[in-house]
Design an enzyme around this catalytic site. Structure first.
Site, mmCIF file in Angstrom:
data_model
loop_
_atom_site.group_PDB
_atom_site.id
_atom_site.type_symbol
_atom_site.label_atom_id
_atom_site.label_comp_id
_atom_site.label_asym_id
_atom_site.label_seq_id
_atom_site.Cartn_x
_atom_site.Cartn_y
_atom_site.Cartn_z
ATOM 1 N N LYS A 47 9.828 -12.582 16.391
ATOM 2 C CA LYS A 47 8.368 -12.636 16.425
ATOM 3 C C LYS A 47 7.953 -13.459 15.215
ATOM 4 C CE LYS A 47 4.247 -10.040 15.443
ATOM 5 N NZ LYS A 47 3.535 -8.767 15.316
ATOM 6 N N GLY A 75 -4.183 -4.963 12.664
ATOM 7 C CA GLY A 75 -4.554 -3.658 12.119
ATOM 8 C C GLY A 75 -6.045 -3.374 12.126
ATOM 9 N N ALA A 134 -1.812 -7.868 18.333
ATOM 10 C CA ALA A 134 -2.694 -7.492 17.220
ATOM 11 C C ALA A 134 -4.141 -7.309 17.631
ATOM 12 C CB ALA A 134 -2.646 -8.511 16.081
ATOM 13 N N GLY A 135 -4.754 -6.327 17.008
ATOM 14 C CA GLY A 135 -6.180 -6.093 17.158
ATOM 15 C C GLY A 135 -6.552 -4.926 18.052
ATOM 16 N N ASN A 168 0.953 -1.944 16.815
ATOM 17 C CA ASN A 168 1.602 -1.040 15.871
ATOM 18 C C ASN A 168 0.590 -0.040 15.313
ATOM 19 O OD1 ASN A 168 4.066 -1.565 13.225
ATOM 20 N ND2 ASN A 168 2.917 0.263 13.664
ATOM 21 N N THR A 169 -0.393 -0.579 14.551
ATOM 22 C CA THR A 169 -1.333 0.299 13.855
ATOM 23 C C THR A 169 -2.109 1.204 14.807
ATOM 24 O OG1 THR A 169 -1.554 -1.431 12.209
ATOM 25 C CG2 THR A 169 -3.199 0.312 12.152
#
Lengths: 262, 76
Positions: free
Chosen positions: A104, A165, A191-192, A213-214
Site C-alpha cells: 500500500k 482518520g 481513508a475517511g 482502520n480508525t
C-alpha cells in the site's frame, strides 16, 4: 436475487478475494483486540506498517500474532513516508520481511492533512512496479492521478474518501464516479470512512472495496463496529448489484391510486 | 617500558539510529544475534540497501555502516 448467484469476488493481480473490506491494524488496545476485530470484519487483506525493531529488549506479541497466514494477506504500507525514496526503501524492506509483493504505497505531502504527494507517489509507483511489486497507491480522489497511476501499472487505485482518520466519510462521490468510469483496475476507497453508512456508500457507488482502520479501532466498541462495517460493505455491494431506483423530485405512490373507497 | 596494550579493533555502526560498536569481522547475522533478534519477520537495510536474508551470514559490516532493522507493527 437469482437462485444461485455467481460468487461475488474480485481479483487483485490474479488473486481472488470475496471480502470487500480491508482493515488496518493500528490504534487497537491490544493484539488480542486486533485479532478479534479482524475476525469480525471478515477482512482477507490486512494492512500493517513497517517500523524499527525496539532494541531495548522488550518483546511481546506482535501484530503478526493477530493474523492467520492461511486466511489473511498482508498488505504492508509506507505510511509516514514523505519522499518517494523513503517509500521505496520501506516497500523493499516490507517485501524482505514478509516475502510478499503487495504494497500500500503512501507518499504523504503534508503532516496536518496527510494528503498524498501525488507527484512523488507516481514516481515511487513507477520504480516499484518495475521491481515487481503489486502497487496499491493511496491517492487523492482525483481522476487524473488515478488514471496516471493505472497507466504506470498500479494493480489498483485507492482514492481517499476524506483525510486519514477524519471520519468525514466520502466527500466527493461524484469524483469517485468519474474515477470508476475510467478505471480498468479495482478502485478502493482508502481513508475517511467514519461509520457503516460511509462504507456502504463506497460500495453503492461501485467501488471494488473499502479500506479502513480508525473507523473501527477508534469506535467506542471496536468489535461491534468491525461487524457493522462488514455488514455495511455487504449491504452496499448488494445494493449496487441490485441497482437503485432513480432519484426523482416528486412522489411516486407505492399503493394503487385506483379502487379507493368513496 | 610496559608493553603497549591495544584494544581489539572495533567497528562503529549506527543501528536504528543508535551508535554501537562491534568487533571487526562481524556480519549482519552476528549483529542480529548480538541484538537477540530471532524473529524471521524482520528486514535489514545496510546503507539504504536491503540485505537479503540469505546474505546475512556473509555480509561483513564496515566502519560507519548505517543499519536499519525493521519489523511489522500495527498500522493502517
Amino acid at each position: 436475487m437469482t437462485a444461485s448467484p455467481a460468487p461475488d469476488t474480485w481479483t487483485l493481480a490474479g488473486r481472488t478475494f470475496h471480502s470487500r473490506l480491508l482493515v488496518g491494524t493500528g490504534k487497537y488496545a491490544s493484539v488480542e483486540e486486533t485479532r478479534r476485530a479482524i475476525d469480525l470484519s471478515g477482512a482477507q487483506i490486512v494492512t500493517v506498517a513497517v517500523r524499527r525493531v525496539d532494541l531495548t529488549g522488550k518483546s511481546g506479541p506482535t501484530v503478526l500474532d493477530a493474523l492467520d497466514p492461511k486466511r489473511h494477506t498482508l498488505l504492508p504500507n509506507t505510511a509516514a513516508c514523505f519522499t518517494a525514496e523513503d517509500a521505496i526503501r520501506t516497500a523493499r524492506l516490507a517485501r524482505e520481511a514478509g516475502m510478499g509483493d503487495l504494497v500500500k504505497l503512501e507518499v504523504i505531502g503534508d503532516p496536518k492533512t496527510l494528503f498524498p504527494d501525488n507527484e512523488a507517489l507516481l514516481q515511487a509507483a513507477k520504480v516499484l512496479v518495475a521491481e515487481g511489486f503489486i502497487v496499491m497507491p493511496y491517492c487523492s480522489d482525483d481522476p487524473i492521478i488515478c488514471r496516471k497511476l493505472q497507466d504506470v501499472g498500479c494493480a489498483a487505485v485507492m482514492p481517499l474518501g476524506a483525510p486519514i482518520g477524519s471520519g468525514l466519510g466520502i466527500r466527493n462521490p461524484f469524483n469517485l464516479k468519474i474515477i470508476l468510469e475510467q478505471a480498468a483496475v479495482p478502485v478502493l476507497v482508502d481513508a475517511g470512512v467514519g461509520t457503516a453508512s460511509d462504507a456502504a456508500l463506497a460500495l453503492e457507488l461501485g467501488c471494488t472495496a473499502v479500506l479502513m482502520n480508525t473507523a473501527i479501532a477508534g469506535a467506542k466498541d471496536p468489535l461491534a463496529m468491525a461487524l457493522a462495517m462488514k455488514l455495511g460493505v455487504e449491504a452496499g455491494r448488494l445494493a449496487y448489484l441490485a441497482g437503485r431506483i432513480e432519484r426523482r423530485l416528486y412522489a411516486n405512490a407505492s399503493s394503487p391510486m385506483t379502487g379507493m373507497i368513496s | 617500558m610496559p608493553p603497549e596494550r591495544t584494544l581489539p579493533p572495533q567497528l562503529h555502526l549506527t543501528v536504528n539510529g543508535e551508535l554501537r560498536s562491534v568487533a571487526v569481522g562481524h556480519t549482519v547475522a552476528d549483529l542480529l544475534r548480538d541484538l537477540d533478534i530471532r524473529s524471521v519477520a524482520v528486514a535489514v537495510e545496510r546503507n539504504r540497501e536491503v540485505v537479503r536474508r540469505a546474505q546475512h551470514a556473509e555480509t561483513r559490516l564496515a566502519d560507519g555502516d548505517v543499519i536499519e532493522v525493521v519489523q511489522f507493527v500495527g498500522g493502517g
